[in-house]
Design a protein around this motif. Structure first.
Motif: not given
Length: 311
Positions: A202-208, A221-225, A272-278
């Motif tokens: 799963w991939l999750a990104c959020h704006v701090e 195209p999706y939020r997962y690999y 704008i600070f963005i962090e993404c995590q798998v």
């Protein structure tokens, strides 16, 4: 006289006092006598035969040893599709330039065209190896041919780096997600059917905070690999469709390691600070995370005194 009765036995000689030199001379003469008294043995057929047999045995043993070493190398060699050491995949991003541990994505103002051209080159290189499949996969991100940086919907490409034969242990339902996982990811996984939750990274990104209001995130195209065969050089699947039964489909899984993160409603002239995590059980967050800072410069027009008075 008494001395007249002594009869000499012969002429007296005084011995030489250089005894060490005389001793070395005597040793040299002795060794020379040995060499002359023991000449080398004559060359006979028997001696030649023994030498030939010795050489045959020596080279035979050497050949057997070399063959055994070659067999061991061929048996225990590392195949081309297997790494020498097991690696853990990381998360690479484009575009932007690194400043510390985060990437800065800054565009707009008088240099907007130059910034966008630089981003376009970076992102094109990111998907160039995937050919037409990569372009089709990222089509929604690149509708304006500038990866959204001219229509207010900029895209950031997230790519899992290659780690040959890595097997990801995935979270197959929301209950197994750790407490550190964001709540919106838990809600998303919980809404999926059991089939769509299986074997997904799963991939999750959020704006701090504090600039989170209004910013929307869409995954392309999706939020997962899909982790099935994701870290191999190529896959071969049976084509079980009704149109081509019995055929095979060859796939390069590298194209599935790229996901686009599309943002909209970004406020201008703000950081704008963005962090993404798998999220996978055996991918640590320190290697599966990426931080970006986005800043869109928009011209600010000030009213002069005459305009203000007319207003």
């Amino acid at each position: 006289m008494p001395n007249d009765s002594l009869v000499p036995s012969g002429a007296y000689e005084l011995g030489r006092l250089r005894r060490r030199r005389d001793q070395r001379v005597q040793e040299y003469l002795l060794q020379r006598s040995k060499r002359t008294s023991h000449p080398p043995a004559p060359v006979t057929m028997c001696r030649v035969t023994r030498l030939v047999i010795y050489l045959i045995v020596f080279f035979t043993v050497l050949a057997i040893f070399t063959a055994l070493m070659a067999l061991m190398v061929m048996h225990f060699r590392i195949p081309s599709d297997r790494p020498g050491t097991q690696k853990i995949p990381g998360l690479a991003t484009a575009p932007g330039t690194y400043l510390g541990d985060q990437k800065q994505i800054v565009w707009g103002g008088d240099s907007a065209e130059r910034h966008v051209a630089f981003f376009r080159r970076q992102m094109a290189e990111f998907v160039r190896d995937h050919g037409i499949e990569g372009e089709l996969r990222m089509l929604q991100c690149n509708a304006d041919a500038n990866w959204g940086y001219t229509n207010g919907q900029p895209c950031i490409l997230m790519k899992l780096t290659q780690a040959l034969n890595f097997e990801a242990f995935t979270y197959n339902d929301g209950m197994t997600l750790p407490e550190e996982a964001p709540n919106e990811l838990y809600d998303y996984v919980a809404r999926q059917s059991e089939h769509n939750r299986w074997n997904r990274i799963w991939l999750a990104c959020h704006v701090e905070e504090p600039n989170t209001e209004g910013v929307e995130i869409n995954y392309v195209p999706y939020r997962y690999y899909d982790a099935t065969g994701l870290f191999t050089r190529h896959n071969t699947f049976l084509n079980i469709s009704s149109e081509d039964e019995g055929g095979v489909h060859h796939e390069n899984p590298a194209v599935r390691r790229v996901i686009g993160v599309q943002l909209s409603n970004i406020p201008a002239n703000q950081n704008i600070f963005i962090e993404c995590q798998v999220w996978a059980k055996n991918i640590p967050l320190d290697v599966g995370s990426a931080r970006m800072m986005m800043h869109f410069f928009s011209p600010v027009h000030y009213l002069d005194d005459s305009q203000e008075s007319s207003c």
